[in-house]
Design a protein around this motif. Structure first.
Motif, mmCIF file in Angstrom:
data_model
loop_
_atom_site.group_PDB
_atom_site.id
_atom_site.type_symbol
_atom_site.label_atom_id
_atom_site.label_comp_id
_atom_site.label_asym_id
_atom_site.label_seq_id
_atom_site.Cartn_x
_atom_site.Cartn_y
_atom_site.Cartn_z
ATOM 1 N N VAL A 63 0.866 -1.211 0.082
ATOM 2 C CA VAL A 63 0.099 0.181 -0.054
ATOM 3 C C VAL A 63 0.910 1.362 0.129
ATOM 4 O O VAL A 63 0.701 2.343 -0.641
ATOM 5 C CB VAL A 63 -0.804 -0.046 1.259
ATOM 6 N N LEU A 64 2.044 1.259 0.780
ATOM 7 C CA LEU A 64 2.911 2.398 0.844
ATOM 8 C C LEU A 64 3.361 2.534 -0.459
ATOM 9 O O LEU A 64 3.418 3.785 -0.965
ATOM 10 C CB LEU A 64 3.994 2.210 2.049
ATOM 11 N N VAL A 109 0.917 4.178 -2.771
ATOM 12 C CA VAL A 109 0.376 5.420 -2.608
ATOM 13 C C VAL A 109 1.864 6.429 -3.233
ATOM 14 O O VAL A 109 1.372 7.295 -3.541
ATOM 15 C CB VAL A 109 0.399 5.797 -1.167
ATOM 16 N N LEU A 140 1.328 6.331 -7.091
ATOM 17 C CA LEU A 140 0.098 7.030 -7.385
ATOM 18 C C LEU A 140 0.597 8.684 -7.234
ATOM 19 O O LEU A 140 0.082 9.257 -8.345
ATOM 20 C CB LEU A 140 -0.906 6.532 -6.548
ATOM 21 N N CYS A 141 0.987 9.150 -6.382
ATOM 22 C CA CYS A 141 1.321 10.489 -6.052
ATOM 23 C C CYS A 141 2.428 10.839 -7.067
ATOM 24 O O CYS A 141 2.454 12.181 -7.819
ATOM 25 C CB CYS A 141 1.728 10.739 -4.628
ATOM 26 N N PRO A 170 -7.735 0.886 -2.006
ATOM 27 C CA PRO A 170 -7.047 1.600 -2.883
ATOM 28 C C PRO A 170 -7.628 1.886 -4.303
ATOM 29 O O PRO A 170 -7.692 3.062 -4.598
ATOM 30 C CB PRO A 170 -5.505 1.278 -3.049
ATOM 31 N N LEU A 225 -9.033 5.481 -5.755
ATOM 32 C CA LEU A 225 -8.600 5.965 -6.882
ATOM 33 C C LEU A 225 -9.597 6.098 -7.822
ATOM 34 O O LEU A 225 -9.858 7.100 -8.492
ATOM 35 C CB LEU A 225 -7.421 4.984 -7.527
ATOM 36 N N THR A 238 -11.423 9.218 -6.831
ATOM 37 C CA THR A 238 -10.577 10.459 -7.246
ATOM 38 C C THR A 238 -10.915 10.884 -8.857
ATOM 39 O O THR A 238 -10.756 11.787 -9.154
ATOM 40 C CB THR A 238 -9.300 10.015 -7.107
#
Length: 562
Positions: A192-193, A196, A199-200, A256, A260, A263
């Motif tokens: 997950v980290l 993220v 994705l950023c 996630p 997403l 978003t």
């Protein structure tokens, strides 16, 4: 094949060889449309089972082309070639500087598409990002430098997050090959980290909400051909990075993926609401790009949450990116075309101007209708376990209405502010080539779609009501607004960044720190010798930029040989 692959990336760097001599600088403008041709040849040959191993490059490079990369390479090569032809008849000031940054940015854009290893990908991604700054600030006006500052701030943030995510993924995979990263991320305890961070990092380029603020500022101030490649091709680099690195189809990441997807919905509808409140045509197109990238982000989120849909959605995302990039490139280039274009009748001119936008909105029998029908089939709620599934059809229809509203706003601003000056024939040809390619060649140049999606063009006859009603609703809404005389509120480009700037300006000045002044304001306070050095640097700006670029190449060469 090795020659074509190397030429695709190296040929754009030829601009570095032509800049130092005044005798060769005019050749730059003849070369601009030709620089992407080797890459275009590779894309038209189709994906193959070839891989180019370069063990002496960086930490051992591998370049490749597959079905996922092919539509991105095709889009990049076509749009940069047509925009390069347009630029040769558009740019009149600082031509050498523009051509230098153009070649460097193009090389990075093409290289990251072909890169099969992490180090090559990140190197080309960073080259495209930071060389693109020169295109954003080309006009050297206060608004351009303001947009450039925000562009660099967001770029550095994105590069930091991206580098951290790639390093963690490479450590988990114990490999530098991009193909090994998705599986390693899926098996990692820090999945997950890592996701993220990726994705950023890629989200800055792709225009995710809260990471999008540089786009509406950069597009209006950049030269028109630079805006076309920024929105049409470079913004897709973030999308390609997601497709290459995220564990799509390997495991289900419902939370996630849902975040997403939501978003993407916010970007699709929110950017449209802000876009209709813009007063510049290119600002409207910038928010339209954010809105369209929101639809692609929605599909990516579904693929992340529902791994069984990934084999449908991955090729479709590439197809949609190709459609959007060419159509949006044609719309941006049309801003620099006079009305009417040469001897073209005014009615035909406005029809040609509107066609790419109507295609984005899903006009029947165009690439947009093909892409939207394929997307609706791939996102059919049957079999989806997400709580968002029953609303997907409604959200897609709302996105079509929002797209059409933005297209109408763009055409209205063009009607009011279209360039009345004469148009260089190279501009018109570059624009028309982009337009025709986006409308005619698109559906047949992106293989790899599932059979149900490939049949979408045949089903357009039965889907006419579904394709037309969102467009008609948008036209009725716009007509009602005009008849009522209601005006949309005026929102400045950049939306949230304006609020942040106002907040920063209210901060108390640090004691003892003088407010910053521009070079011109401080020039009279400098010693004569120092001021003279500054003036000479400004006069020899292209030479200085070339030396900096060559320094970068020498450092890269040293790493290769080391």
């Amino acid at each position: 094949m090795t020659f074509w692959i190397l030429s695709a990336v190296v040929l754009p760097l030829c601009a570095l060889l032509l800049v130092p001599s005044r005798a060769t600088q005019p050749l730059l403008w003849r070369l601009l449309p030709l620089l992407p041709l080797p890459a275009l040849g590779l894309a038209l040959m189709g994906p193959g089972n070839w891989q180019l191993e370069l063990p002496g490059l960086l930490l051992g490079a591998r370049w490749q082309l597959d079905e996922l990369r092919q539509p991105f390479l095709l889009l990049t090569a076509l749009l940069w070639s047509f925009a390069g032809l347009f630029a040769s008849g558009y740019i009149t000031a600082r031509r050498t500087s523009f051509a230098l940054y153009w070649g460097l940015t193009l090389s990075g854009n093409l290289g990251l598409v072909l890169a099969g290893d992490l180090v090559s990908f990140y190197t080309f991604f960073a080259l495209m990002t930071f060389a693109g700054y020169g295109l954003v600030v080309h006009e050297r006006k206060p608004d351009a430098f303001r947009a450039g500052r925000l562009y660099l701030i967001m770029a550095v943030f994105g590069e930091m997050a991206l580098l951290a995510g790639l390093i963690l993924a490479a450590g988990a995979a114990d490999s530098l090959l991009l193909a090994d990263l998705p599986g390693a991320i899926a098996a990692s305890a820090d999945a997950v980290l890592i996701m993220v961070l990726l994705l950023c990092g890629f989200g800055v380029k792709a225009g995710l909400p809260l990471l999008h603020m540089w786009l509406p500022l950069a597009h209006p101030v950049a030269p028109t051909p630079a805006s076309a490649v920024l929105s049409g091709a470079m913004i897709k680099a973030g999308l390609l990075g997601w497709l290459l690195t995220l564990p799509l189809g390997l495991a289900s990441y419902e939370l996630p993926g849902t975040v997403l997807a939501l978003t993407g919905v916010v970007a699709s509808l929110g950017a449209a609401l802000i876009g209709v409140c813009q007063q510049q045509a290119k600002a409207v197109l910038a928010y339209s790009s954010i809105s369209q990238m929101g639809l692609m982000t929605l599909m990516l989120g579904i693929a992340l949450a529902e791994p069984e849909r990934a084999h449908w959605l991955l090729p479709l995302i590439g197809l949609y990116a190709l459609h959007h990039g060419l159509a949006k490139g044609a719309m941006f280039l049309s801003v620099g075309i006079s009305s009417p274009c040469g001897s073209v009748p005014r009615g035909l001119y406005w029809l040609l101007l509107a066609l790419p936008g109507l295609s984005l909105a899903g006009l029947p029998f165009t690439s947009g209708a093909h892409a939207k029908l394929a997307m609706k089939q791939a996102l059919a709620p049957e079999g989806l376990s997400l709580w968002l599934a029953p609303w997907l059809s409604t959200l897609l229809s709302a996105g079509a209405v929002a797209t059409m509203v933005l297209v109408l706003r763009f055409l209205w601003l063009q009607w009011q502010h279209t360039n009345k000056d004469g148009t260089d024939p190279r501009r018109a040809v570059g624009w028309l080539l982009t337009l025709v390619t986006s409308l005619v060649l698109f559906p047949w140049l992106a293989p790899g779609l599932p059979p149900a999606i490939e049949s979408a063009p045949v089903d357009q006859f039965n889907a006419l009501p579904a394709l037309l009603w969102p467009m008609l609703l948008a036209v009725l809404l716009a007509g009602g607004v005009l008849k009522a005389g209601t005006k949309a509120p005026v929102l400045p480009p950049g939306d949230l960044v304006v609020i942040l700037e106002a907040w920063v300006q209210k901060l108390p000045t640090h004691p003892g720190r003088a407010r910053s002044r521009s070079y011109t304001e401080n020039k009279s306070r400098l010693p004569r010798g120092v001021a003279g050095i500054g003036s000479r640097l400004q006069q020899h700006e292209p030479w200085l930029q070339t030396q900096i670029a060559w320094l970068f190449v020498l450092i890269l060469t040293g790493l290769m040989l080391g």
